[in-house]
Design a protein around this motif. Structure first.
Motif, PDB file in Angstrom:
ATOM      1  N   ALA A   1       0.868  -1.175   0.000  1.00  0.00           N
ATOM      2  CA  ALA A   1       0.000   0.000   0.000  1.00  0.00           C
ATOM      3  C   ALA A   1       0.902   1.222   0.000  1.00  0.00           C
ATOM      4  N   VAL A   2       0.360   2.349  -0.440  1.00  0.00           N
ATOM      5  CA  VAL A   2       1.122   3.593  -0.521  1.00  0.00           C
ATOM      6  C   VAL A   2       0.379   4.681   0.255  1.00  0.00           C
ATOM      7  N   ALA A   3       1.129   5.468   1.032  1.00  0.00           N
ATOM      8  CA  ALA A   3       0.588   6.634   1.725  1.00  0.00           C
ATOM      9  C   ALA A   3       1.379   7.849   1.257  1.00  0.00           C
ATOM     10  N   ASP A   4       0.683   8.864   0.772  1.00  0.00           N
ATOM     11  CA  ASP A   4       1.382  10.014   0.202  1.00  0.00           C
ATOM     12  C   ASP A   4       0.444  11.208   0.119  1.00  0.00           C
ATOM     13  N   THR A   5       0.991  12.329  -0.294  1.00  0.00           N
ATOM     14  CA  THR A   5       0.197  13.510  -0.595  1.00  0.00           C
ATOM     15  C   THR A   5       0.117  13.662  -2.108  1.00  0.00           C
ATOM     16  N   ILE A   6      -1.025  14.092  -2.582  1.00  0.00           N
ATOM     17  CA  ILE A   6      -1.179  14.477  -3.980  1.00  0.00           C
ATOM     18  C   ILE A   6      -1.989  15.762  -3.992  1.00  0.00           C
ATOM     19  N   GLY A   7      -1.837  16.525  -5.049  1.00  0.00           N
ATOM     20  CA  GLY A   7      -2.561  17.778  -5.142  1.00  0.00           C
ATOM     21  C   GLY A   7      -4.006  17.574  -5.555  1.00  0.00           C
ATOM     22  N   ALA A   8      -4.797  18.587  -5.293  1.00  0.00           N
ATOM     23  CA  ALA A   8      -6.177  18.625  -5.784  1.00  0.00           C
ATOM     24  C   ALA A   8      -6.104  19.219  -7.189  1.00  0.00           C
ATOM     25  N   ASP A   9      -5.401  18.513  -8.078  1.00  0.00           N
ATOM     26  CA  ASP A   9      -5.135  19.001  -9.426  1.00  0.00           C
ATOM     27  C   ASP A   9      -5.209  17.842 -10.404  1.00  0.00           C
ATOM     28  N   ASP A  10      -5.045  18.126 -11.690  1.00  0.00           N
ATOM     29  CA  ASP A  10      -5.142  17.081 -12.703  1.00  0.00           C
ATOM     30  C   ASP A  10      -4.069  16.004 -12.499  1.00  0.00           C
ATOM     31  N   ALA A  11      -2.864  16.411 -12.124  1.00  0.00           N
ATOM     32  CA  ALA A  11      -1.800  15.437 -11.887  1.00  0.00           C
ATOM     33  C   ALA A  11      -2.167  14.503 -10.738  1.00  0.00           C
ATOM     34  N   GLY A  12      -2.745  15.037  -9.670  1.00  0.00           N
ATOM     35  CA  GLY A  12      -3.175  14.203  -8.545  1.00  0.00           C
ATOM     36  C   GLY A  12      -4.268  13.232  -8.947  1.00  0.00           C
ATOM     37  N   ARG A  13      -5.187  13.684  -9.783  1.00  0.00           N
ATOM     38  CA  ARG A  13      -6.247  12.805 -10.290  1.00  0.00           C
ATOM     39  C   ARG A  13      -5.637  11.666 -11.099  1.00  0.00           C
ATOM     40  N   ARG A  14      -4.637  11.980 -11.922  1.00  0.00           N
ATOM     41  CA  ARG A  14      -3.976  10.943 -12.729  1.00  0.00           C
ATOM     42  C   ARG A  14      -3.271   9.915 -11.845  1.00  0.00           C
ATOM     43  N   VAL A  15      -2.616  10.382 -10.776  1.00  0.00           N
ATOM     44  CA  VAL A  15      -1.943   9.461  -9.846  1.00  0.00           C
ATOM     45  C   VAL A  15      -2.976   8.533  -9.203  1.00  0.00           C
ATOM     46  N   ALA A  16      -4.056   9.091  -8.689  1.00  0.00           N
ATOM     47  CA  ALA A  16      -5.089   8.283  -8.028  1.00  0.00           C
ATOM     48  C   ALA A  16      -5.711   7.278  -8.992  1.00  0.00           C
ATOM     49  N   GLU A  17      -5.992   7.694 -10.207  1.00  0.00           N
ATOM     50  CA  GLU A  17      -6.578   6.780 -11.200  1.00  0.00           C
ATOM     51  C   GLU A  17      -5.617   5.656 -11.566  1.00  0.00           C
ATOM     52  N   ALA A  18      -4.335   5.974 -11.675  1.00  0.00           N
ATOM     53  CA  ALA A  18      -3.347   4.947 -12.018  1.00  0.00           C
ATOM     54  C   ALA A  18      -3.264   3.887 -10.921  1.00  0.00           C
ATOM     55  N   PHE A  19      -3.194   4.310  -9.662  1.00  0.00           N
ATOM     56  CA  PHE A  19      -3.118   3.344  -8.565  1.00  0.00           C
ATOM     57  C   PHE A  19      -4.377   2.487  -8.496  1.00  0.00           C
ATOM     58  N   ALA A  20      -5.529   3.090  -8.749  1.00  0.00           N
ATOM     59  CA  ALA A  20      -6.775   2.312  -8.766  1.00  0.00           C
ATOM     60  C   ALA A  20      -6.718   1.278  -9.891  1.00  0.00           C
ATOM     61  N   GLY A  21      -6.217   1.670 -11.043  1.00  0.00           N
ATOM     62  CA  GLY A  21      -6.098   0.742 -12.175  1.00  0.00           C
ATOM     63  C   GLY A  21      -5.106  -0.379 -11.916  1.00  0.00           C
ATOM     64  N   TRP A  22      -4.071  -0.095 -11.143  1.00  0.00           N
ATOM     65  CA  TRP A  22      -3.077  -1.118 -10.801  1.00  0.00           C
ATOM     66  C   TRP A  22      -3.534  -1.972  -9.628  1.00  0.00           C
ATOM     67  N   ASP A  23      -4.629  -1.622  -9.000  1.00  0.00           N
ATOM     68  CA  ASP A  23      -5.157  -2.315  -7.827  1.00  0.00           C
ATOM     69  C   ASP A  23      -4.168  -2.276  -6.654  1.00  0.00           C
TER      70      ASP A  23
END
Length: 180
Positions: free
Chosen positions: A57-79
């Motif tokens: 599992a990963v714990a981190d900060t991401i922005g409330a921005d398009d890049a943060g959305r891309r990071v969250a979507e990628a991790f969801a896709g990788w399960d």
């Protein structure tokens, strides 16, 4: 959970170049297409462990921005579970000039916010699993060293830096040592 990776997610913009250093005029053409990837050290550690069948599992900060959305979507896709707090500075980014021989020049934008701490609620519940903790070199992660040494929590954090220095391991209450 077997491994908790703390920090190290973001977006890399990869620019293929003919060679490093890039010298000359005020502009140059890339030698291939420029592309953005969800990457950085923590992402790659998590992907490698996941590919090996290790629970991660990963714990981190991401922005409330398009890049943060891309990071969250990628991790969801990788399960791969991603536990986040919103970074007041935005999602970390880097532009990597990549030469054909594999060398790179990384222009890293860590988006560091002085004195920022990853909220306890993001990572503390994950520490009780008794597994290994991989702390990347982001400013807020250094504050977790003593927490990771506490009773009932993992005691062998691993540090990596962009320079290739790898933290070996340390025992409870001793200082980290670095190797090249």
């Amino acid at each position: 959970m077997s491994v908790l990776v703390v920090g190290g997610t973001g977006i890399d913009t990869v620019v293929p170049v003919a060679g490093l250093p890039v010298l000359g005029a005020d502009s140059a053409r890339p030698t291939g297409p420029i592309h953005d990837d969800v990457s950085h050290t923590g992402t790659c550690v998590a992907l490698a462990l996941h590919a090996l069948g290790v629970e991660v599992a990963v714990a981190d900060t991401i922005g409330a921005d398009d890049a943060g959305r891309r990071v969250a979507e990628a991790f969801a896709g990788w399960d791969i579970p991603l536990h986040t707090a919103v970074s007041p500075g935005g999602t970390r980014r880097a532009v990597n000039l990549m030469s054909p021989d594999g060398r790179r020049l990384s222009l890293y934008d860590g988006r560091d916010v002085p004195d920022y701490r990853l909220p306890l609620s993001v990572y503390q519940p994950l520490l009780s699993g008794g597994g290994h903790v991989h702390l990347t070199i982001v400013d807020f992660a250094r504050h977790l060293c003593l927490i990771c040494e506490g009773p009932g929590t993992p005691s062998l954090p691993t540090f990596t830096t962009g320079t290739g220095r790898i933290h070996t391991t340390w025992t409870s209450r001793s200082a980290p040592t670095w190797s090249s």
